[in-house]
Design a protein around this motif. Structure first.
Motif, PDB file in Angstrom:
ATOM      1  N   ALA A   9       0.676  -1.014   0.006  1.00  0.00           N
ATOM      2  CA  ALA A   9      -0.019  -0.010   0.060  1.00  0.00           C
ATOM      3  C   ALA A   9       0.795   1.408   0.009  1.00  0.00           C
ATOM      4  CB  ALA A   9      -0.814  -0.034   1.245  1.00  0.00           C
ATOM      5  N   THR A  10       2.123   1.088   0.583  1.00  0.00           N
ATOM      6  CA  THR A  10       2.895   2.395   0.684  1.00  0.00           C
ATOM      7  C   THR A  10       3.746   2.631  -0.632  1.00  0.00           C
ATOM      8  OG1 THR A  10       4.689   1.045   1.667  1.00  0.00           O
ATOM      9  CG2 THR A  10       2.941   2.140   3.244  1.00  0.00           C
ATOM     10  N   GLY A  11       3.695   1.888  -1.471  1.00  0.00           N
ATOM     11  CA  GLY A  11       4.596   1.948  -2.822  1.00  0.00           C
ATOM     12  C   GLY A  11       3.803   2.733  -3.733  1.00  0.00           C
ATOM     13  N   SER A  12       3.996   2.713  -5.039  1.00  0.00           N
ATOM     14  CA  SER A  12       3.808   3.470  -6.137  1.00  0.00           C
ATOM     15  C   SER A  12       2.336   3.095  -6.751  1.00  0.00           C
ATOM     16  CB  SER A  12       4.889   3.552  -7.361  1.00  0.00           C
ATOM     17  OG  SER A  12       4.549   3.792  -8.466  1.00  0.00           O
ATOM     18  N   ILE A  13       2.311   1.797  -6.788  1.00  0.00           N
ATOM     19  CA  ILE A  13       1.071   0.993  -7.285  1.00  0.00           C
ATOM     20  C   ILE A  13       0.018   1.145  -6.150  1.00  0.00           C
ATOM     21  CG2 ILE A  13      -0.121  -1.240  -7.654  1.00  0.00           C
ATOM     22  CD1 ILE A  13       1.296  -0.302 -10.217  1.00  0.00           C
ATOM     23  N   LEU A  85       0.038 -10.621   6.813  1.00  0.00           N
ATOM     24  CA  LEU A  85      -0.217 -10.099   5.409  1.00  0.00           C
ATOM     25  C   LEU A  85      -1.110 -11.176   4.855  1.00  0.00           C
ATOM     26  CD1 LEU A  85       2.306  -8.438   5.679  1.00  0.00           C
ATOM     27  CD2 LEU A  85       2.721  -8.956   3.454  1.00  0.00           C
ATOM     28  N   ALA A 100       0.647  -5.810  -4.850  1.00  0.00           N
ATOM     29  CA  ALA A 100       1.551  -4.719  -5.518  1.00  0.00           C
ATOM     30  C   ALA A 100       2.870  -4.780  -4.508  1.00  0.00           C
ATOM     31  CB  ALA A 100       0.711  -3.548  -5.598  1.00  0.00           C
ATOM     32  N   ILE A 101       3.190  -5.914  -3.915  1.00  0.00           N
ATOM     33  CA  ILE A 101       4.392  -5.863  -3.229  1.00  0.00           C
ATOM     34  C   ILE A 101       5.471  -6.073  -4.146  1.00  0.00           C
ATOM     35  CG2 ILE A 101       5.868  -7.441  -1.678  1.00  0.00           C
ATOM     36  CD1 ILE A 101       3.348  -8.077   0.080  1.00  0.00           C
ATOM     37  N   ALA A 105       9.150 -11.332  -2.753  1.00  0.00           N
ATOM     38  CA  ALA A 105       8.399 -11.176  -1.213  1.00  0.00           C
ATOM     39  C   ALA A 105       6.828 -11.068  -1.436  1.00  0.00           C
ATOM     40  CB  ALA A 105       8.749 -10.099  -0.709  1.00  0.00           C
ATOM     41  N   ALA A 123      -0.289  -6.984  -9.722  1.00  0.00           N
ATOM     42  CA  ALA A 123       0.820  -6.226 -10.188  1.00  0.00           C
ATOM     43  C   ALA A 123       2.068  -6.908 -10.049  1.00  0.00           C
ATOM     44  CB  ALA A 123       0.795  -4.612  -9.708  1.00  0.00           C
ATOM     45  N   ASN A 124       2.179  -7.475  -8.984  1.00  0.00           N
ATOM     46  CA  ASN A 124       3.605  -8.403  -8.620  1.00  0.00           C
ATOM     47  C   ASN A 124       3.861  -9.523  -9.572  1.00  0.00           C
ATOM     48  OD1 ASN A 124       4.244 -10.867  -6.253  1.00  0.00           O
ATOM     49  ND2 ASN A 124       5.849  -9.146  -6.983  1.00  0.00           N
ATOM     50  N   LYS A 125       4.343  -8.978 -10.740  1.00  0.00           N
ATOM     51  CA  LYS A 125       5.013  -9.934 -11.599  1.00  0.00           C
ATOM     52  C   LYS A 125       5.811 -10.952 -11.583  1.00  0.00           C
ATOM     53  CE  LYS A 125       6.555  -6.229 -13.699  1.00  0.00           C
ATOM     54  NZ  LYS A 125       6.422  -5.241 -14.820  1.00  0.00           N
ATOM     55  N   ASP A 150      -0.329  -5.068 -14.699  1.00  0.00           N
ATOM     56  CA  ASP A 150       0.570  -4.508 -15.568  1.00  0.00           C
ATOM     57  C   ASP A 150       0.335  -4.076 -16.651  1.00  0.00           C
ATOM     58  OD1 ASP A 150       3.476  -4.112 -15.683  1.00  0.00           O
ATOM     59  OD2 ASP A 150       3.936  -6.288 -15.772  1.00  0.00           O
ATOM     60  N   MET A 214       7.257   5.189 -11.203  1.00  0.00           N
ATOM     61  CA  MET A 214       6.984   3.868 -10.573  1.00  0.00           C
ATOM     62  C   MET A 214       8.260   3.841  -9.383  1.00  0.00           C
ATOM     63  SD  MET A 214       7.266   1.644 -14.065  1.00  0.00           S
ATOM     64  CE  MET A 214       8.697   2.080 -14.767  1.00  0.00           C
ATOM     65  N   GLY A 215       8.158   2.611  -8.755  1.00  0.00           N
ATOM     66  CA  GLY A 215       8.837   2.393  -7.638  1.00  0.00           C
ATOM     67  C   GLY A 215      10.493   2.122  -8.346  1.00  0.00           C
ATOM     68  N   ILE A 218      11.442  -1.648 -10.408  1.00  0.00           N
ATOM     69  CA  ILE A 218      10.788  -1.728 -11.521  1.00  0.00           C
ATOM     70  C   ILE A 218      11.465  -0.649 -12.514  1.00  0.00           C
ATOM     71  CG2 ILE A 218       8.764  -0.477 -11.007  1.00  0.00           C
ATOM     72  CD1 ILE A 218       7.551  -2.092 -13.169  1.00  0.00           C
TER      73      ILE A 218
HETATM   74  P1  NAD Z   1       7.410   0.182  -4.807  1.00  0.00           P
HETATM   75  O1  NAD Z   1       8.705   0.089  -4.227  1.00  0.00           O
HETATM   76  O2  NAD Z   1       7.085   1.567  -4.924  1.00  0.00           O
HETATM   77  O3  NAD Z   1       6.402  -0.434  -3.590  1.00  0.00           O
HETATM   78  C1  NAD Z   1       6.583  -1.551  -3.227  1.00  0.00           C
HETATM   79  C2  NAD Z   1       5.627  -2.098  -2.067  1.00  0.00           C
HETATM   80  O4  NAD Z   1       5.810  -3.311  -1.476  1.00  0.00           O
HETATM   81  C3  NAD Z   1       5.765  -1.082  -0.812  1.00  0.00           C
HETATM   82  O5  NAD Z   1       4.560  -0.776  -0.250  1.00  0.00           O
HETATM   83  C4  NAD Z   1       6.664  -1.847   0.157  1.00  0.00           C
HETATM   84  O6  NAD Z   1       6.318  -1.645   1.564  1.00  0.00           O
HETATM   85  C5  NAD Z   1       6.116  -3.317   0.083  1.00  0.00           C
HETATM   86  N1  NAD Z   1       6.819  -4.363   0.243  1.00  0.00           N
HETATM   87  C6  NAD Z   1       8.145  -4.560  -0.251  1.00  0.00           C
HETATM   88  N2  NAD Z   1       8.818  -5.671   0.406  1.00  0.00           N
HETATM   89  C7  NAD Z   1       7.590  -5.972   1.380  1.00  0.00           C
HETATM   90  C8  NAD Z   1       7.592  -7.354   2.064  1.00  0.00           C
HETATM   91  N3  NAD Z   1       8.598  -8.434   2.169  1.00  0.00           N
HETATM   92  N4  NAD Z   1       6.605  -7.660   2.595  1.00  0.00           N
HETATM   93  C9  NAD Z   1       5.389  -6.485   2.331  1.00  0.00           C
HETATM   94  N5  NAD Z   1       5.505  -5.885   1.588  1.00  0.00           N
HETATM   95  C10 NAD Z   1       6.443  -5.588   1.041  1.00  0.00           C
HETATM   96  O7  NAD Z   1       6.950  -0.717  -5.918  1.00  0.00           O
HETATM   97  P2  NAD Z   1       5.897  -0.722  -7.071  1.00  0.00           P
HETATM   98  O8  NAD Z   1       6.849   0.231  -8.467  1.00  0.00           O
HETATM   99  O9  NAD Z   1       4.709  -0.157  -6.600  1.00  0.00           O
HETATM  100  O10 NAD Z   1       5.858  -2.264  -7.731  1.00  0.00           O
HETATM  101  C11 NAD Z   1       4.978  -2.807  -7.130  1.00  0.00           C
HETATM  102  C12 NAD Z   1       4.838  -4.044  -8.075  1.00  0.00           C
HETATM  103  O11 NAD Z   1       4.285  -3.798  -9.039  1.00  0.00           O
HETATM  104  C13 NAD Z   1       6.167  -4.526  -8.555  1.00  0.00           C
HETATM  105  O12 NAD Z   1       6.072  -5.992  -8.589  1.00  0.00           O
HETATM  106  C14 NAD Z   1       6.416  -4.138  -9.834  1.00  0.00           C
HETATM  107  O13 NAD Z   1       6.960  -4.978 -11.002  1.00  0.00           O
HETATM  108  C15 NAD Z   1       4.717  -3.984 -10.378  1.00  0.00           C
HETATM  109  N6  NAD Z   1       4.369  -3.135 -11.175  1.00  0.00           N
HETATM  110  C16 NAD Z   1       4.477  -1.784 -10.941  1.00  0.00           C
HETATM  111  C17 NAD Z   1       4.428  -0.632 -11.809  1.00  0.00           C
HETATM  112  C18 NAD Z   1       4.521   0.817 -11.499  1.00  0.00           C
HETATM  113  O14 NAD Z   1       4.170   1.611 -12.373  1.00  0.00           O
HETATM  114  N7  NAD Z   1       5.088   1.148 -10.303  1.00  0.00           N
HETATM  115  C19 NAD Z   1       3.902  -1.051 -12.792  1.00  0.00           C
HETATM  116  C20 NAD Z   1       3.496  -2.271 -13.269  1.00  0.00           C
HETATM  117  C21 NAD Z   1       3.787  -3.281 -12.452  1.00  0.00           C
END
Ligand code: NAD
Ligand code: MG
Length: 398
Positions: A9-13, A85, A100-101, A105, A123-125, A150, A214-215, A218
């Motif tokens: 929830a705290t990440g980009s997605i 989780l 979207a982790i 993980a 999202a977590n490919k 994705d 994005m994060g 990625i």
């Molecule tokens: P991010 O780094 O911005 O966020 C990652 C999130 O995962 C954070 O909330 C973090 O706290 C959490 N996290 C990390 N390790 C963890 C663990 N061990 N247990 C629980 N939570 C954990 O990443 P993102 O860019 O949001 O990407 C997330 C996923 O979505 C990735 O698999 C990425 O490939 C996929 N994705 C992202 C985008 C994008 O635009 N950002 C697009 C397509 C696919």
């Protein structure tokens, strides 16, 4: 009202998902939010969204968050660790889970949602890259509803007929008249950089994506095009695609998010602004359409849409991933783990940019762990490949 859990929830997605929910507040309720360690962000999200549960993977972070929420008089319950989780992902009151982790993980919590038969917005490919066959089997066995988030896979999903959409990973593309799937990728920030200069690029240059926000992991994977390689593997499993049915093409403007070529010469493309709110909104509401807060595309503002073949000398990681896909699940799990370790080593300044591919290739050559037969095996291979990759990081570090 549908109850939603957001893993990551705290990440980009996660942030984009909450932006879409905010636009559709009468349709979705935030039931659970999960993340790793970021207590400050999770505290403010919890106070704003008032979820029934939050979970932090990190136990110390969960304790700190619990005390902070208590001090605020919040009723949100705090859970911890992978079990916490998984509770959020599989709770009987949850309808939809945004997976979207980042990285490996995400596999177990995402699987918890699959096994509970939820609508899983994927999202977590990396989960599919590690365990494609097991994951897709579990989706069917437990009656989960999988919708790709994705952007490329969401685009392909939108361009495929309903019988493929409702039977992901099972339908024959050929029987549906599909001749190939064209995965588009921007080529990242170094698509026009001199090849010799790639040895000296910095982490901040590598994560400055030209089109998408994005994060960090990625974004770096987009610069090496490992991201497109992981997406190639993801597409194989989601759409039951043979190598002859999958192609990668560079499209620097990121307006065409991917395409499906049909036998009769028709080519369907999904287009839009490069903003993840669109595929997230699509996956949340499918088969309906909701407001994603995105301005429509204005073709008079787009000067050109161009396409070019990827050069494997510039993008050796893409070739490694395509080859690993042909070799099978053990190879894709090893590739993913080695890439995660090498990517982290580059982002923390321990190795150079071109050494990401070098380490991944070395680990793939060195690792001989046998065949993969179950999810636990994938986690074991992931663990062992990380040890090999870390050894390479130590060997190559200056
Ligand atoms: P991010 O780094 O911005 O966020 C990652 C999130 O995962 C954070 O909330 C973090 O706290 C959490 N996290 C990390 N390790 C963890 C663990 N061990 N247990 C629980 N939570 C954990 O990443 P993102 O860019 O949001 O990407 C997330 C996923 O979505 C990735 O698999 C990425 O490939 C996929 N994705 C992202 C985008 C994008 O635009 N950002 C697009 C397509 C696919
Ligand atoms: Mg993508």
């Amino acid at each position: 009202m549908r109850n939603l859990t957001i893993l990551g929830a705290t990440g980009s997605i996660g942030t984009s998902t909450l932006a879409v929910v905010e636009k559709n507040i009468d349709a979705y309720r935030v039931f659970g939010l999960a993340a790793d360690t970021n207590v400050d962000k999770m505290l403010s999200l919890s106070l704003k969204w008032k979820p029934r549960f939050v979970a932090m993977n990190n136990e110390a972070a969960a304790k700190t968050l619990h005390l902070a929420l208590k001090a605020e008089g919040s009723k949100t319950q705090v859970l911890a660790g992978i079990e916490g989780l998984s509770v959020l992902a599989s709770h009987p009151d949850v309808d939809c889970v945004m997976a979207a982790i980042v990285g490996a993980a995400g596999l177990l919590p995402t699987m918890a949602a699959v096994k509970a038969g939820k609508r899983v917005l994927l999202a977590n490919k990396e989960a599919l890259v590690m365990s494609g066959a097991f994951f897709m089997n579990a989706v069917h066995e437990h009656g989960a509803e999988l919708i790709p988030v994705d952007s490329e896979h969401n685009a392909i999903f939108q361009c495929l007929p309903p019988c493929v959409q409702s039977s992901l990973g099972r339908c024959s593309l050929e029987e549906q008249g599909v001749s190939s799937i064209l995965l588009t990728g921007s080529g990242g920030p170094f698509r026009f950089t001199e090849l010799s200069a790639l040895y000296n690029v910095t982490p901040s240059e590598a994560i400055s994506h030209p089109n998408w926000s994005m994060g960090p992991k990625i974004s770096l994977d987009s610069a090496t095009m490992m991201n497109k390689g992981l997406e190639y593997i993801e597409a194989k499993w989601l759409f039951n695609a043979a190598p002859s049915e999958l192609d990668v093409i560079i499209h620097p403007q990121s307006i065409v998010h991917s395409m499906v070529q049909y036998r009769d010469g028709s080519l369907l493309a999904q287009m839009g602004r490069p903003d993840m709110c669109t595929p997230i909104a699509h996956a949340l509401a499918y088969p309906k359409r909701i407001d994603a807060g995105i301005k429509p595309l204005n073709f008079s503002e787009i000067s050109e849409l161009t396409f070019m073949k990827p050069d494997f000398k510039r993008y050796p990681c893409l070739k490694l991933a395509i080859d690993a896909c042909a070799a099978g699940q053990a190879a894709t799990t090893i590739l993913n783990a080695a890439n995660e370790v090498a990517a982290d080593a580059f982002l923390t300044g321990r190795i150079g940019f071109m050494q990401i591919a070098q380490i991944t290739e070395s680990v793939l050559q060195e690792a001989s762990f046998g065949a993969l037969t179950c999810i636990e095996g994938a986690l074991e291979f992931d663990f062992k490949a990380r040890i090999l990759a870390n050894n390479w990081v130590v060997r190559l570090a200056p």
